[in-house]
Design a protein around this motif. Sequence first.
Motif, PDB file in Angstrom:
ATOM      1  N   LEU A 181      17.151   4.031-111.348  1.00  0.00           N
ATOM      2  CA  LEU A 181      18.556   3.747-111.056  1.00  0.00           C
ATOM      3  C   LEU A 181      18.775   2.243-110.946  1.00  0.00           C
ATOM      4  O   LEU A 181      19.776   1.719-111.437  1.00  0.00           O
ATOM      5  N   GLY A 196      20.659   1.711-114.192  1.00  0.00           N
ATOM      6  CA  GLY A 196      21.990   2.116-113.755  1.00  0.00           C
ATOM      7  C   GLY A 196      23.021   1.051-114.046  1.00  0.00           C
ATOM      8  O   GLY A 196      22.694  -0.133-114.180  1.00  0.00           O
ATOM      9  N   THR A 225      29.144   1.925-107.195  1.00  0.00           N
ATOM     10  CA  THR A 225      28.793   3.346-107.295  1.00  0.00           C
ATOM     11  C   THR A 225      27.281   3.523-107.386  1.00  0.00           C
ATOM     12  O   THR A 225      26.702   4.337-106.661  1.00  0.00           O
ATOM     13  N   THR A 226      26.679   2.748-108.272  1.00  0.00           N
ATOM     14  CA  THR A 226      25.218   2.861-108.447  1.00  0.00           C
ATOM     15  C   THR A 226      24.497   2.474-107.162  1.00  0.00           C
ATOM     16  O   THR A 226      23.551   3.156-106.748  1.00  0.00           O
ATOM     17  N   ARG A 227      24.963   1.403-106.548  1.00  0.00           N
ATOM     18  CA  ARG A 227      24.303   0.966-105.299  1.00  0.00           C
ATOM     19  C   ARG A 227      24.422   2.041-104.223  1.00  0.00           C
ATOM     20  O   ARG A 227      23.463   2.329-103.506  1.00  0.00           O
ATOM     21  N   ILE A 271      22.018   4.889-104.962  1.00  0.00           N
ATOM     22  CA  ILE A 271      20.634   4.508-104.630  1.00  0.00           C
ATOM     23  C   ILE A 271      20.419   4.599-103.121  1.00  0.00           C
ATOM     24  O   ILE A 271      19.424   5.171-102.654  1.00  0.00           O
ATOM     25  N   MET A 296      19.743  -3.986-113.682  1.00  0.00           N
ATOM     26  CA  MET A 296      20.865  -3.044-113.905  1.00  0.00           C
ATOM     27  C   MET A 296      21.624  -3.400-115.176  1.00  0.00           C
ATOM     28  O   MET A 296      21.553  -4.534-115.622  1.00  0.00           O
ATOM     29  N   THR A 303      19.873  11.863-111.381  1.00  0.00           N
ATOM     30  CA  THR A 303      19.540  10.592-112.037  1.00  0.00           C
ATOM     31  C   THR A 303      19.549  10.770-113.554  1.00  0.00           C
ATOM     32  O   THR A 303      20.036   9.913-114.288  1.00  0.00           O
ATOM     33  N   TYR A 309      23.099  10.778-114.551  1.00  0.00           N
ATOM     34  CA  TYR A 309      23.753   9.485-114.330  1.00  0.00           C
ATOM     35  C   TYR A 309      23.344   8.442-115.362  1.00  0.00           C
ATOM     36  O   TYR A 309      24.117   7.560-115.714  1.00  0.00           O
ATOM     37  N   LEU A 310      22.105   8.558-115.845  1.00  0.00           N
ATOM     38  CA  LEU A 310      21.619   7.553-116.797  1.00  0.00           C
ATOM     39  C   LEU A 310      21.851   7.943-118.260  1.00  0.00           C
ATOM     40  O   LEU A 310      21.528   7.170-119.153  1.00  0.00           O
TER      41      LEU A 310
END
Lengths: 93, 179
Positions: free
Chosen positions: A35, A39, A44-46, A49, B1, B84, B87-88
């Motif tokens: 992620l 990511g 949102t990603t943070r 996680i 990221m 995950t 999401y990815l």
Amino acid sequence: MPVPNLTLPLTAFLILYGIFICIYALYTFFNAYHLIKFGLIGRTTRSIIVVQAGLSLILLIVSLFLVTYQDWTVTWNLTEIFQRDAEQIFPAL
Amino acid sequence: MMDLKKLPNRQKHEKVVLFLRRHWFAPLTIALTFILLIVVPAGLVGYFADKQHWFSHPTLGPLLVLAGSMYFMAVWLIASIEFTDYYLDTWIVTNERIINIEQIGLFHRHASEMHLASIQDITSDAEGFLHTMFNYGQVNIQTAAEEKRFNFKDVPFPDQVKDTILKLVEEDKKRHGQK
């Protein structure tokens, strides 16, 4: 002929638990790693996680707490269990 | 990221038009499965209330606690890995190219891109009751590139996605002086 006294300490199951915890920790780490590395940058990603890592850690702590709360010094007497079961199945014994 | 403003090999005047993931049904399915797998065993423990003394048994109690905690941790781990994976999985459509990123499990990642000029054919497909009601489906792109086919799986508004890509292809042709 005397029957050998077979015992199994419950701590043996903790080895299995230890292996499971190592796999759990490894996969949780790689999950967070993916992620972070792949990511999309942003809140949102943070948040995802933080939530995933946080919940994983909480579950681990609760599990460790519950497991350490138990008495693992108890030993299973396998000879007694087998003999008792054999007597129930074959009463003449 | 990944930063959409700093895509690799970004061309001048290239901008992101669409950033797509699978429809929210995918994480909903994961969440519902996760809740079911948590609630059912917890419910069984409550239902068999007269067997609660098993947890205080000197040998059975520790083993039940061990098995139970391993089960719940495993269910959570699988659910988070599946999330995950969802999401990815992304599809990025810019005014120059399409980038297809697919996460297959935790240790397999497939990324490919194609330029709009190599697109030969685009079709959209929403088959099934849920797909029709919630307007999500597949977008298949046929190309002349090495990777012959791009497939956008379960994306929302597949018809609009197809139309947007077609419009971008036309604009790309005009920009690069092709007929």
